[in-house]
Design a protein around this motif. Structure first.
Motif: not given
Length: 295
Positions: A189-200
């Motif tokens: 999911s694109s939404g999941t990718v965005r969340q992981i990048v923001a938090q990692t």
């Protein structure tokens, strides 16, 4: 006595016939009601999903006799399912001809928008521009630390999309010049990718413009910014058409929804509001082979 029994029997027959007719009428009415609702299921690209979802909501306010379901799963899933007849519409970021095993000749392409895509990082890496070569070297594992490209002394963490993703296919083709990225964490999911990048810390991945927000940092490439204006002229080359495929020509009812996707209200309203480009805003055409021609 015989006359009385005969009368009663005839009454029973008439009563049963009346009940049978009443049941048939009810069944016919129910069947008509079910047939009156047009059901559409659109599955596939998560990059296209927000646009179809928003357009669907507006469409249903004017067309309450429709039932429309919009789901993600990736372009590969959308193309294979529409080809199999499992769904009404297959949403895709790539041409059907680009997906192995998909009978593209059986599908009809309806292009509804253009989406720009680009690399995004965690906001702490200290880099806002890369050369195309550096981008390829990062995703193929040759560059492992942000310090090597002018950023912090911090390990690079590559986040990828799953293999069926149209966003991934577009990014590899136009962002990585066809190079295959290193094995890394993959997300559907694109939404999941965005969340992981923001938090990692140190993370890098790629998103459609429609998913970019202030939680991540969008990178320029060779000094060119990832903007709609640069996509329209092909100065920013990481973009794709947003396709809604049907198996064969759509029915009149499905065509009504597809035509609505191309209506002025959607193209100049929802499309722009969500960060996509209207088809009419493009100054170039690009075919499945990648050939670019002025419009």
């Amino acid at each position: 006595m015989k006359k009385l029994l005969l009368g009663l029997s005839m009454s029973a027959v008439l009563l049963l016939a009346a009940c049978g007719n009443s049941g048939a009428a009810t069944g016919s009415s129910s069947g008509s009601a079910e047939q009156g609702a047009t059901k559409i299921t659109a599955v596939g690209s998560t990059a296209l999903q927000p646009l179809v979802d928003a357009a669907k909501d507006e469409f249903l306010t004017e067309n309450p006799n429709y039932e429309i379901s919009v789901q993600g799963g990736g372009s590969g899933t959308g193309l294979s399912q529409v080809a199999n007849g499992a769904v009404t519409i297959g949403n895709s970021d790539v041409f059907a001809e680009e997906k192995e095993g998909v009978p593209a000749e059986e599908l009809v392409d309806h292009r509804v928008a253009v989406v720009g895509m680009g690399p995004v990082t965690n906001k702490d890496v200290g880099v806002d521009n890369l050369t195309h070569e550096q981008l390829v070297d990062i995703f193929t594992g040759k560059i492992k630390n942000w310090q090597e490209v002018g950023g912090k002394d911090e390990a690079i963490v590559v986040i990828n999309r799953a293999s069926g993703s149209g966003t991934r296919a577009t990014f590899e083709k136009w962002g990585l010049n066809g190079a295959k990225p290193i094995q890394s964490q993959e997300q559907d999911s694109s939404g999941t990718v965005r969340q992981i990048v923001a938090q990692t810390p140190g993370a890098i991945s790629y998103l459609a413009f429609s998913y970019m927000d202030d939680s991540v940092a969008a990178l320029s490439l060779d000094g060119v910014k990832p903007t709609e204006e640069n996509v329209a002229t092909n100065d920013w080359k990481i973009w794709s058409y947003e396709h809604m495929y049907t198996k064969g020509e759509p029915t009149a009812e499905v065509k009504t929804f597809l035509d609505y996707m191309m209506s002025d209200g959607i193209q100049n309203g929802v499309v722009k509001q969500l960060g996509y480009l209207p088809i009419t805003g493009m100054k170039v055409d690009r075919d499945v082979e990648g050939k670019v021609t002025p419009k």
